[in-house]
Design an enzyme around this catalytic site. Structure first.
Site, mmCIF file in Angstrom:
data_model
loop_
_atom_site.group_PDB
_atom_site.id
_atom_site.type_symbol
_atom_site.label_atom_id
_atom_site.label_comp_id
_atom_site.label_asym_id
_atom_site.label_seq_id
_atom_site.Cartn_x
_atom_site.Cartn_y
_atom_site.Cartn_z
ATOM 1 N N LYS A 15 -61.720 -22.591 2.951
ATOM 2 C CA LYS A 15 -62.662 -23.004 3.503
ATOM 3 C C LYS A 15 -63.858 -21.970 3.652
ATOM 4 C CE LYS A 15 -65.749 -25.888 5.498
ATOM 5 N NZ LYS A 15 -65.877 -26.930 6.613
ATOM 6 N N HIS A 43 -60.978 -32.131 11.845
ATOM 7 C CA HIS A 43 -60.599 -31.183 12.633
ATOM 8 C C HIS A 43 -59.564 -31.679 13.535
ATOM 9 C CE1 HIS A 43 -64.123 -28.474 11.477
ATOM 10 N NE2 HIS A 43 -64.704 -29.797 11.075
HETATM 11 C C1 NCD Z 1 -67.147 -28.920 13.628
HETATM 12 C C2 NCD Z 1 -66.464 -28.439 14.581
HETATM 13 O O1 NCD Z 1 -66.640 -28.712 15.820
HETATM 14 O O2 NCD Z 1 -65.422 -28.017 14.441
HETATM 15 N N1 NCD Z 1 -68.421 -29.442 14.043
HETATM 16 C C3 NCD Z 1 -69.486 -30.389 13.398
HETATM 17 O O3 NCD Z 1 -70.491 -30.517 14.052
HETATM 18 N N2 NCD Z 1 -69.053 -30.868 12.257
HETATM 19 C C4 NCD Z 1 -67.540 -27.708 12.613
HETATM 20 C C5 NCD Z 1 -68.329 -28.174 11.486
HETATM 21 O O4 NCD Z 1 -67.598 -28.863 10.595
HETATM 22 O O5 NCD Z 1 -69.268 -27.992 10.990
HETATM 23 ZN ZN ZN Z 2 -66.233 -29.966 9.858
#
Ligand code: NCD
Ligand code: ZN
Length: 369
Positions: A111, A21
């Site tokens: 996704k 992300h």
């Molecule tokens: C991710 C996010 O913050 O975008 N958070 C996480 O806990 N992994 C979203 C995700 O991949 O589930």
């Molecule tokens: Zn993620």
């Protein structure tokens, strides 16, 4: 003075991150350099607000990533990093849009977020039957489907949501679309490991560094620990051990995906803290630690640099990264407790990295692009 163990070095092909992300705006500028410093390519998650659902949005986001990296780390860093873009599946996305983006090299994958499963997933899919034409199209064109594999049914215990997703949704989906390339993202359970191992070669999985290091006790160690909270949430120790075995096994179905998910410190330390662990700053070192603890450092390259591109059908990277193992120094300060990252605004982005305050044995000493 006791003689220290000989230093150990390891050179591997430059790795890729198959799940990250990078966010947008100031936070993007703050974090993108960490991923680009370690990885040649990264699969960039589309869960922005609003989500990335069109080819035009993905191209524009890709360009913002390039610009943010150029501003934060310079032109050379920007030219040495390729963000691979993904489409966010909604119930109304048109198969044509995906096909056009995939053919143009803008979308590498799509996704699937079950609606409500995680951060910015509200626009996701409520019923898989509603996207059958999309999945049929992806199966035909060879476009990988990346799945956040958790049910959102509130009646299902949060620690069981991945295993139940596999039974209720993933098994039937693979039966309906036997040729679809599927990556079960950030797996956290022995059930997922087993399912992927037993599945066909068009089914793979990513594994994060944090799920290899922590079990669910970490969330409650001496108090509530929001920095250890992510989705899917860490599970019992037996699951962590199954993940470590899978990651270090050399099985080509398992590959590196950090799920680095930065949230500002104040958003984590709140009465309703966000899910996500920011592991990008020391991701490769974190994985190397696990592989060396498992006496499998020779398998790191397969997991980090070979299995992912082979699954996606992309060329291997040409460059290399060298890591060195040093004995921990009891006198040395640990990794920073908090990072204050410049982001082009007057206020830096404050983020707590995974492994804050700890020491890792492995260090990146060189990178050849
Ligand atoms: C991710 C996010 O913050 O975008 N958070 C996480 O806990 N992994 C979203 C995700 O991949 O589930
Ligand atoms: Zn993620």
């Amino acid at each position: 003075m006791a003689a220290s163990a000989p230093r150990q070095t390891l050179t591997i092909r430059t790795p890729d991150d198959w799940h990250v992300h990078l966010r947008d705006g100031a936070l993007l500028q703050a974090v993108v350099g960490h991923t680009a410093a370690q990885f040649a390519r990264a699969i960039v998650m589309p869960n922005l607000k609003p989500p990335i659902t069109t080819v035009a949005q993905a191209s524009a986001y890709r360009e913002r990533i390039r610009q943010a990296l150029e501003r934060s780390a310079g032109t050379e860093a920007a030219s040495g990093f390729t963000p691979l873009m993904t489409a966010y599946l909604t119930e109304t996305i048109a198969p044509d849009e995906l096909e056009r983006g995939f053919a143009a090299g803008v979308f590498t994958a799509a996704k699937l977020y079950p609606a409500g499963a995680t951060t910015n997933s509200d626009a996701g899919v409520r019923d898989l039957a509603h996207i059958t034409p999309v999945l049929t199209c992806m199966e035909r064109i060879g476009m990988p489907l990346l799945i956040h594999g958790e049910v959102t049914d509130p009646a299902v215990d949060i620690f069981d949501r991945e295993a139940v997703f596999i039974e209720r949704h993933l098994k039937p989906l693979l039966e309906r679309h036997p040729a679809l390339k599927v990556v079960l993202e950030h797996i956290t359970t022995a059930e997922a490991v087993q399912f992927v191992e037993a599945g066909p070669s068009n089914l793979g999985a990513t594994i994060t560094p944090h799920h290899l290091h922590i079990n669910r006790n970490a969330l409650f160690q001496g108090g509530l620990r929001p920095d250890m909270y992510c989705l899917p949430v860490a599970k019992r120790e037996l699951h962590r051990l199954a993940l470590r075995k899978a990651a270090t096994s050399g099985n080509p179905k398992f590959f590196l995906g950090t799920d680095s998910a930065p949230h500002l410190r104040h958003a984590k330390e709140s009465s309703c803290g966000c899910a996500g662990i920011y592991n990008a700053p020391y991701a490769l070192e974190s994985y190397a630690q696990v592989f060396s603890e498992e006496n499998a450092i020779d398998q790191l390259e397969a997991f980090a640099s070979l299995n992912g591109p082979r699954f996606y059908g992309l060329p291997l990277n040409q460059g290399s990264v060298t890591l060195e193992r040093r004995d921990p120094d009891p006198e040395a300060p640990g990794l920073p407790a908090i990072l204050e990252l410049a982001n082009g605004t007057a206020e830096p982005s404050r983020l707590v990295p995974f492994h804050a305050g700890e020491q890792l044995d492995w260090h990146i000493t060189a990178r050849n692009r």
